[in-house]
Design a protein around this motif. Sequence first.
Motif, PDB file in Angstrom:
ATOM      1  N   ASP A 109      35.831  45.585 -13.205  1.00 13.25           N
ATOM      2  CA  ASP A 109      36.675  45.131 -12.247  1.00 13.25           C
ATOM      3  C   ASP A 109      36.168  44.593 -10.896  1.00 13.25           C
ATOM      4  O   ASP A 109      36.722  44.484  -9.906  1.00 13.25           O
ATOM      5  N   GLU A 110      34.627  44.658 -10.970  1.00  8.27           N
ATOM      6  CA  GLU A 110      33.990  44.508  -9.580  1.00  8.27           C
ATOM      7  C   GLU A 110      32.614  44.172  -9.780  1.00  8.27           C
ATOM      8  O   GLU A 110      32.198  44.505 -10.924  1.00  8.27           O
ATOM      9  N   ALA A 111      31.701  43.675  -8.895  1.00  8.46           N
ATOM     10  CA  ALA A 111      30.413  43.176  -9.206  1.00  8.46           C
ATOM     11  C   ALA A 111      29.614  44.570  -9.231  1.00  8.46           C
ATOM     12  O   ALA A 111      29.911  45.745  -8.554  1.00  8.46           O
ATOM     13  N   GLY A 112      28.500  44.607  -9.906  1.00 10.91           N
ATOM     14  CA  GLY A 112      27.471  45.645  -9.962  1.00 10.91           C
ATOM     15  C   GLY A 112      27.663  46.447 -11.296  1.00 10.91           C
ATOM     16  O   GLY A 112      28.698  46.040 -12.298  1.00 10.91           O
ATOM     17  N   ASN A 113      26.907  47.316 -11.696  1.00  9.56           N
ATOM     18  CA  ASN A 113      26.872  48.013 -12.827  1.00  9.56           C
ATOM     19  C   ASN A 113      27.308  49.626 -12.745  1.00  9.56           C
ATOM     20  O   ASN A 113      27.076  50.078 -11.644  1.00  9.56           O
ATOM     21  N   TRP A 114      27.828  50.077 -13.902  1.00  7.90           N
ATOM     22  CA  TRP A 114      28.147  51.511 -13.631  1.00  7.90           C
ATOM     23  C   TRP A 114      26.543  52.362 -13.385  1.00  7.90           C
ATOM     24  O   TRP A 114      25.630  52.125 -13.842  1.00  7.90           O
ATOM     25  N   VAL A 115      26.940  53.547 -13.042  1.00  3.64           N
ATOM     26  CA  VAL A 115      26.023  54.359 -12.531  1.00  3.64           C
ATOM     27  C   VAL A 115      25.824  55.699 -13.279  1.00  3.64           C
ATOM     28  O   VAL A 115      27.007  56.263 -13.060  1.00  3.64           O
ATOM     29  N   TYR A 116      24.896  56.327 -13.646  1.00  5.07           N
ATOM     30  CA  TYR A 116      24.785  57.523 -14.204  1.00  5.07           C
ATOM     31  C   TYR A 116      24.789  58.829 -13.046  1.00  5.07           C
ATOM     32  O   TYR A 116      24.503  58.460 -12.070  1.00  5.07           O
ATOM     33  N   PRO A 117      25.342  59.857 -13.647  1.00 10.36           N
ATOM     34  CA  PRO A 117      25.424  60.947 -12.672  1.00 10.36           C
ATOM     35  C   PRO A 117      23.912  61.438 -12.514  1.00 10.36           C
ATOM     36  O   PRO A 117      23.098  61.320 -13.313  1.00 10.36           O
ATOM     37  N   SER A 118      23.905  62.081 -11.381  1.00  9.66           N
ATOM     38  CA  SER A 118      22.513  62.746 -10.918  1.00  9.66           C
ATOM     39  C   SER A 118      22.494  64.260 -11.725  1.00  9.66           C
ATOM     40  O   SER A 118      23.567  64.744 -12.170  1.00  9.66           O
ATOM     41  N   PRO A 119      21.122  64.710 -11.891  1.00 14.98           N
ATOM     42  CA  PRO A 119      21.201  66.089 -12.463  1.00 14.98           C
ATOM     43  C   PRO A 119      22.114  67.009 -11.836  1.00 14.98           C
ATOM     44  O   PRO A 119      22.526  67.926 -12.387  1.00 14.98           O
ATOM     45  N   GLN A 120      22.263  67.030 -10.534  1.00 14.11           N
ATOM     46  CA  GLN A 120      23.156  68.085 -10.018  1.00 14.11           C
ATOM     47  C   GLN A 120      24.353  67.732 -10.109  1.00 14.11           C
ATOM     48  O   GLN A 120      25.361  68.849 -10.123  1.00 14.11           O
ATOM     49  N   GLN A 121      24.999  66.550 -10.106  1.00 14.20           N
ATOM     50  CA  GLN A 121      26.466  66.553 -10.550  1.00 14.20           C
ATOM     51  C   GLN A 121      26.699  67.050 -11.916  1.00 14.20           C
ATOM     52  O   GLN A 121      27.632  67.228 -12.355  1.00 14.20           O
ATOM     53  N   PHE A 122      25.646  66.358 -12.864  1.00 10.87           N
ATOM     54  CA  PHE A 122      26.087  66.791 -14.137  1.00 10.87           C
ATOM     55  C   PHE A 122      26.095  68.241 -14.504  1.00 10.87           C
ATOM     56  O   PHE A 122      26.869  69.027 -15.054  1.00 10.87           O
ATOM     57  N   TYR A 123      25.079  69.010 -13.563  1.00 15.25           N
ATOM     58  CA  TYR A 123      24.972  70.428 -13.845  1.00 15.25           C
ATOM     59  C   TYR A 123      26.643  70.915 -13.304  1.00 15.25           C
ATOM     60  O   TYR A 123      27.189  71.937 -13.685  1.00 15.25           O
ATOM     61  N   HIS A 124      27.190  70.597 -12.221  1.00 21.60           N
ATOM     62  CA  HIS A 124      28.396  71.009 -11.503  1.00 21.60           C
ATOM     63  C   HIS A 124      29.602  70.516 -12.920  1.00 21.60           C
ATOM     64  O   HIS A 124      30.283  71.444 -13.136  1.00 21.60           O
ATOM     65  N   ALA A 125      29.377  69.667 -13.568  1.00 17.72           N
ATOM     66  CA  ALA A 125      30.484  69.126 -14.610  1.00 17.72           C
ATOM     67  C   ALA A 125      30.307  70.148 -15.491  1.00 17.72           C
ATOM     68  O   ALA A 125      31.570  70.298 -16.127  1.00 17.72           O
ATOM     69  N   LEU A 126      29.170  70.484 -16.022  1.00 15.18           N
ATOM     70  CA  LEU A 126      28.797  71.565 -17.158  1.00 15.18           C
ATOM     71  C   LEU A 126      29.663  73.065 -16.626  1.00 15.18           C
ATOM     72  O   LEU A 126      30.408  73.428 -17.433  1.00 15.18           O
ATOM     73  N   LEU A 127      29.351  73.199 -15.485  1.00 10.70           N
ATOM     74  CA  LEU A 127      29.984  74.555 -15.040  1.00 10.70           C
ATOM     75  C   LEU A 127      31.357  74.562 -14.995  1.00 10.70           C
ATOM     76  O   LEU A 127      32.278  75.495 -15.077  1.00 10.70           O
ATOM     77  N   ARG A 128      31.990  73.469 -14.754  1.00 17.47           N
ATOM     78  CA  ARG A 128      33.366  73.223 -14.493  1.00 17.47           C
ATOM     79  C   ARG A 128      33.987  73.193 -15.940  1.00 17.47           C
ATOM     80  O   ARG A 128      35.172  73.704 -15.878  1.00 17.47           O
TER      81      ARG A 128
END
Length: 268
Positions: A109-128
């Motif tokens: 839908d727009e220019a650019g590529n998808w970006v992966y999560p950081s380790p910190q964001q990933f950690y929050h996601a697992l805890l959630r």
Amino acid sequence: APSPSPSPPPGCPMHAAAAPPPAPPPAVVAAKLPAAATGSCPMRGGGAPAVGAADETGGASSSCSSSGATPHEVLDPRNMMPVFSQTPARDQTVPLSKQREVSSIPKADEAGNWVYPSPQQFYHALLRRNKEAEADVMGAVVYAHNVTNERTWNQILEWEQPYRRVCPTPKLLRFVGRSEELSHGAWWTSKFSYLGKPFDRHDWFVDRCGLKTVRYVIDYYDDPKSTEDGLEITIDTRPALDSLAAAADRCRRPLWQLQRVWGAFFGR
């Protein structure tokens, strides 16, 4: 599995136009993903972002759907996940990187590529998701997540090759996690192959240059016979049989079918 926010959340593939330069991934990853990786994008157990990517708003992949959001959270409709913080979690004792790696997967839908999560964001996601999360292995988990998504996209590009004249640059539109639903191929594999049931399943929707949206079914298997990228994971990607054209695409690749059957019995 989709103006970026400054700290988008994890998922499976993520996007942010102005993401900071990614930190180099760990050179070595254990043959099997750590227990903390049992999540979903795609990761063992289904339900937390692991091998996938996040969208342009930084939301986690839709493979992490059923997010259990609170009424006050704003969810991204492409993945049904909120934005995850880059700040340390409560009771977190190990500092985690906030750097995010830009994928090779173009956004639709727009220019650019998808970006992966950081380790910190990933950690929050697992805890959630109430998943077991060990902060000290997040670097390896995110590396496995990113590598598996790149392998998935490369397999999709192989299927898209016959259409390169009309669409030289297919793009990922969105993705859906369906870890609790066995595909037809996975059902047969679970009955007759040493691979057993896949630990996760995704449906990725690819935009073929505005001409058509193509759904791909992806099954992810634990595979002790696979050593690609240091991960014991086999990925089975193919166009969903939603149309005669998709069936024709499969028929045009008899070698793929033979390799698929051979791999189910003897390893790839």
